[in-house]
Scaffold this motif. Structure first.
Motif, mmCIF file in Angstrom:
data_model
loop_
_atom_site.group_PDB
_atom_site.id
_atom_site.type_symbol
_atom_site.label_atom_id
_atom_site.label_comp_id
_atom_site.label_asym_id
_atom_site.label_seq_id
_atom_site.Cartn_x
_atom_site.Cartn_y
_atom_site.Cartn_z
ATOM 1 N N ALA A 140 0.940 -1.149 0.014
ATOM 2 C CA ALA A 140 -0.263 0.494 0.085
ATOM 3 C C ALA A 140 0.909 0.994 -0.534
ATOM 4 O O ALA A 140 2.020 1.269 0.506
ATOM 5 C CB ALA A 140 -0.743 0.246 1.200
ATOM 6 N N VAL A 141 0.134 2.404 -0.705
ATOM 7 C CA VAL A 141 1.369 3.435 -0.887
ATOM 8 C C VAL A 141 0.690 4.742 -0.701
ATOM 9 O O VAL A 141 -1.028 4.708 -1.881
ATOM 10 C CB VAL A 141 1.780 3.750 -1.895
ATOM 11 C CG1 VAL A 141 2.901 4.905 -1.931
ATOM 12 C CG2 VAL A 141 3.210 2.399 -2.509
ATOM 13 N N ASN A 142 0.580 5.275 0.218
ATOM 14 C CA ASN A 142 -1.255 6.745 0.264
ATOM 15 C C ASN A 142 -0.045 7.539 -0.501
ATOM 16 O O ASN A 142 0.456 8.679 0.328
ATOM 17 C CB ASN A 142 -0.613 6.534 1.889
ATOM 18 C CG ASN A 142 -1.578 7.655 2.430
ATOM 19 O OD1 ASN A 142 -2.740 8.793 1.235
ATOM 20 N ND2 ASN A 142 -1.841 8.341 3.741
ATOM 21 N N GLY A 143 -0.498 8.088 -1.496
ATOM 22 C CA GLY A 143 -0.542 8.385 -2.610
ATOM 23 C C GLY A 143 -0.957 10.198 -1.922
ATOM 24 O O GLY A 143 -0.385 11.138 -1.989
ATOM 25 N N ALA A 144 -1.490 10.282 -0.938
ATOM 26 C CA ALA A 144 -2.119 11.768 -0.663
ATOM 27 C C ALA A 144 -0.958 12.056 0.791
ATOM 28 O O ALA A 144 -1.153 13.435 0.723
ATOM 29 C CB ALA A 144 -3.392 11.854 0.613
ATOM 30 N N ALA A 145 0.009 11.216 1.487
ATOM 31 C CA ALA A 145 1.603 11.674 2.148
ATOM 32 C C ALA A 145 2.462 11.427 1.298
ATOM 33 O O ALA A 145 3.338 12.339 1.329
ATOM 34 C CB ALA A 145 0.758 10.853 3.102
ATOM 35 N N VAL A 146 2.771 10.761 0.245
ATOM 36 C CA VAL A 146 4.075 10.566 -0.318
ATOM 37 C C VAL A 146 3.572 10.318 -1.428
ATOM 38 O O VAL A 146 2.730 9.496 -2.335
ATOM 39 C CB VAL A 146 4.458 9.244 0.049
ATOM 40 C CG1 VAL A 146 4.829 9.351 1.628
ATOM 41 C CG2 VAL A 146 3.929 7.987 0.334
ATOM 42 N N LYS A 163 10.522 6.903 7.387
ATOM 43 C CA LYS A 163 11.573 5.368 8.774
ATOM 44 C C LYS A 163 10.304 6.176 9.408
ATOM 45 O O LYS A 163 10.053 7.000 9.445
ATOM 46 C CB LYS A 163 13.228 6.681 9.049
ATOM 47 C CG LYS A 163 13.302 6.072 10.175
ATOM 48 C CD LYS A 163 14.683 7.406 10.454
ATOM 49 C CE LYS A 163 14.890 6.621 12.075
ATOM 50 N NZ LYS A 163 16.305 6.989 12.102
ATOM 51 N N GLY A 164 9.750 5.526 10.028
ATOM 52 C CA GLY A 164 8.743 5.526 10.611
ATOM 53 C C GLY A 164 7.264 5.620 10.221
ATOM 54 O O GLY A 164 6.100 5.975 11.081
ATOM 55 N N PRO A 220 -4.270 2.234 10.153
ATOM 56 C CA PRO A 220 -3.019 3.274 9.710
ATOM 57 C C PRO A 220 -3.062 3.874 8.590
ATOM 58 O O PRO A 220 -2.640 4.927 9.231
ATOM 59 C CB PRO A 220 -1.701 2.237 10.639
ATOM 60 C CG PRO A 220 -2.684 0.674 10.494
ATOM 61 C CD PRO A 220 -3.973 0.505 9.953
ATOM 62 N N TYR A 221 -2.957 3.235 7.429
ATOM 63 C CA TYR A 221 -3.250 4.161 6.773
ATOM 64 C C TYR A 221 -4.490 5.306 6.536
ATOM 65 O O TYR A 221 -3.484 6.444 6.496
ATOM 66 C CB TYR A 221 -3.064 4.083 4.929
ATOM 67 C CG TYR A 221 -2.341 2.523 4.815
ATOM 68 C CD1 TYR A 221 -0.651 2.791 4.672
ATOM 69 C CD2 TYR A 221 -2.288 1.130 5.445
ATOM 70 C CE1 TYR A 221 -0.056 1.832 4.485
ATOM 71 C CE2 TYR A 221 -1.076 -0.230 4.868
ATOM 72 C CZ TYR A 221 -0.028 0.727 4.205
ATOM 73 O OH TYR A 221 0.797 -0.222 4.512
ATOM 74 N N LEU A 222 -5.114 4.549 6.716
ATOM 75 C CA LEU A 222 -6.637 5.612 6.847
ATOM 76 C C LEU A 222 -6.631 6.303 8.114
ATOM 77 O O LEU A 222 -7.114 8.052 8.029
ATOM 78 C CB LEU A 222 -7.984 5.171 6.943
ATOM 79 C CG LEU A 222 -7.987 4.376 6.032
ATOM 80 C CD1 LEU A 222 -9.357 3.073 6.342
ATOM 81 C CD2 LEU A 222 -8.411 5.317 4.831
ATOM 82 N N ASP A 227 2.250 5.363 5.809
ATOM 83 C CA ASP A 227 2.355 6.210 4.381
ATOM 84 C C ASP A 227 2.595 4.456 3.786
ATOM 85 O O ASP A 227 2.812 4.995 2.347
ATOM 86 C CB ASP A 227 3.383 6.880 4.419
ATOM 87 C CG ASP A 227 2.936 8.361 4.756
ATOM 88 O OD1 ASP A 227 2.077 8.579 5.636
ATOM 89 O OD2 ASP A 227 4.030 8.786 5.343
ATOM 90 N N ILE A 228 3.762 3.609 3.625
ATOM 91 C CA ILE A 228 3.778 2.789 2.978
ATOM 92 C C ILE A 228 4.054 0.929 3.371
ATOM 93 O O ILE A 228 4.387 1.267 4.582
ATOM 94 C CB ILE A 228 4.710 2.709 1.848
ATOM 95 C CG1 ILE A 228 5.407 2.573 0.826
ATOM 96 C CG2 ILE A 228 6.067 3.211 3.012
ATOM 97 C CD1 ILE A 228 6.424 2.171 0.098
#
Length: 351
Positions: A140-146, A163-164, A220-222, A227-228
């Motif tokens: 999963a990659v959160n495109g809204a953050a990265v 990191k983190g 955790p993504y929502l 973020d990934i």
């Protein structure tokens, strides 16, 4: 989240209500179902009770290891009637005498299942298991953050910029799969040397890991905590309803492919009800409702035809052959599982 997207179960409920009208009530039957978290729509349980009069007592777990450990301890006084282990755990439990055979003569709809998902090495001729859902573990990659640009490999998780912010599932085999594949080994390796090398590689990743989550890895993504990282494809589908920017990636080194299966534990209290529930879920309308609700692929061929095109053609749920290039089904690694578990405990303890 739960909804009657196409009203698929409406006719079933109506017909069941008519059939049961005027029936005298006897002692209530109960089916004890042990399943993954968020892995069965409540409408299905309600419809089954309406049609059969059998109430489903539903208990959940978050890993194959937890399910296996619990089933080993139970006797006939508190046993489950159905459980839903993943691919390689069917073989493990069968070999250890923890399962009883499925009586396919009681399953009027077994022919609905995709032959490509039957008669696999973990259960030849499906003597002990019936496919429920199948899917993949990818990224999963959160495109809204990265940025999602260029994120194509498991190896990308090691980028220091995350990191983190990395999420891993709480699953020893899935986590070690990524370490093994990044090093060019099979995710089903039984070599202690290779497993140890994967452990060392995963140790390098640990400063980036925010959490291990197999209860609901989409959360955790929502909630902006990760973020990934790892996610099951059905969890990604559910997450995308609230976070359309979340991308699901089939990593170039190869995703994990699995089949979750109904099995009947050896000490089941209501074997007849267990067969009735399996056969109920094999109805195309019910199987389609389950797939649409929770985002995983159904092994039921007639059910796929009932799905809306936007579901049936969603690559997150129903991947292409290209998506599955280099993908591996998890297989039973025998005694090597003890090696995985030893290094898993060290990894989680930060050693």
């Amino acid at each position: 989240m739960i909804r009657f997207a196409k009203g698929l179960l409406g006719p079933l409920l109506l017909g069941a209500a008519v059939a049961l009208a005027g029936c005298s009530k006897g002692p209530e039957q109960v089916l004890y179902l042990y399943n993954w978290s968020e892995y069965m729509p409540q409408e299905v349980l309600d419809a089954f009770r309406e049609e059969t009069g059998i109430r489903v007592a539903y208990t959940t777990y978050d890993s194959n290891e937890a399910m296996y450990a619990r089933l080993r301890l139970l006797d006939e006084s508190n046993a489950y009637d159905l459980a839903v282990p993943s691919t390689y755990y069917v073989n493990k439990m069968r070999n250890e005498g923890l399962l009883q055979p499925v009586d396919k003569s009681k399953l009027t709809r077994f022919a609905n299942l995709d032959p490509q998902l039957l008669n696999q090495g973990f259960d030849p001729e499906n003597q002990y298991s019936v496919p429920y859902l199948w899917g993949s573990t990818g990224m999963a990659v959160n495109g809204a953050a990265v940025s999602t640009d260029g994120v194509t490999k498991w190896a990308d998780l090691w980028d220091p910029k995350y990191k983190g912010r990395v999420l891993l599932t709480n699953d020893v085999r899935e986590v070690f799969h990524i370490g093994l594949r990044v090093l060019g080994y099979s995710g089903n390796s039984t070599s202690e040397e290779e497993i140890a090398a994967a452990y060392e590689k995963l140790r390098e990743l640990m400063p980036s890991v925010r959490a291990f989550n197999s209860d609901a890895p989409r959360m955790p993504y929502l909630e902006g905590e990760a973020d990934i990282g790892l996610i099951w494809n059905g969890e990604a589908v559910m997450a995308q309803e609230e976070l359309p920017e979340l991308a699901y990636v089939y990593p170039e080194e190869g995703a994990v492919i699995w089949v979750d299966n109904f099995v009947i534990p050896k000490n089941a209290r209501n074997v007849e009800a267990a067969h009735k529930f399996i056969d109920f879920v094999l109805q195309p309308e019910v199987a389609a409702q389950i797939s649409e609700e929770i985002g995983y692929a159904t092994p039921n061929l007639p059910a796929r035809e009932l799905l809306p095109p936007e579901v049936r053609e969603n690559r997150t749920s129903y991947p292409t052959e290209e998506d599955l290039e280099n993908a591996e089904f998890q297989s039973d690694v025998g005694e090597a599982l003890l090696v995985y578990e030893r290094y898993w405990e060290l990894l989680k303890a930060g050693h």
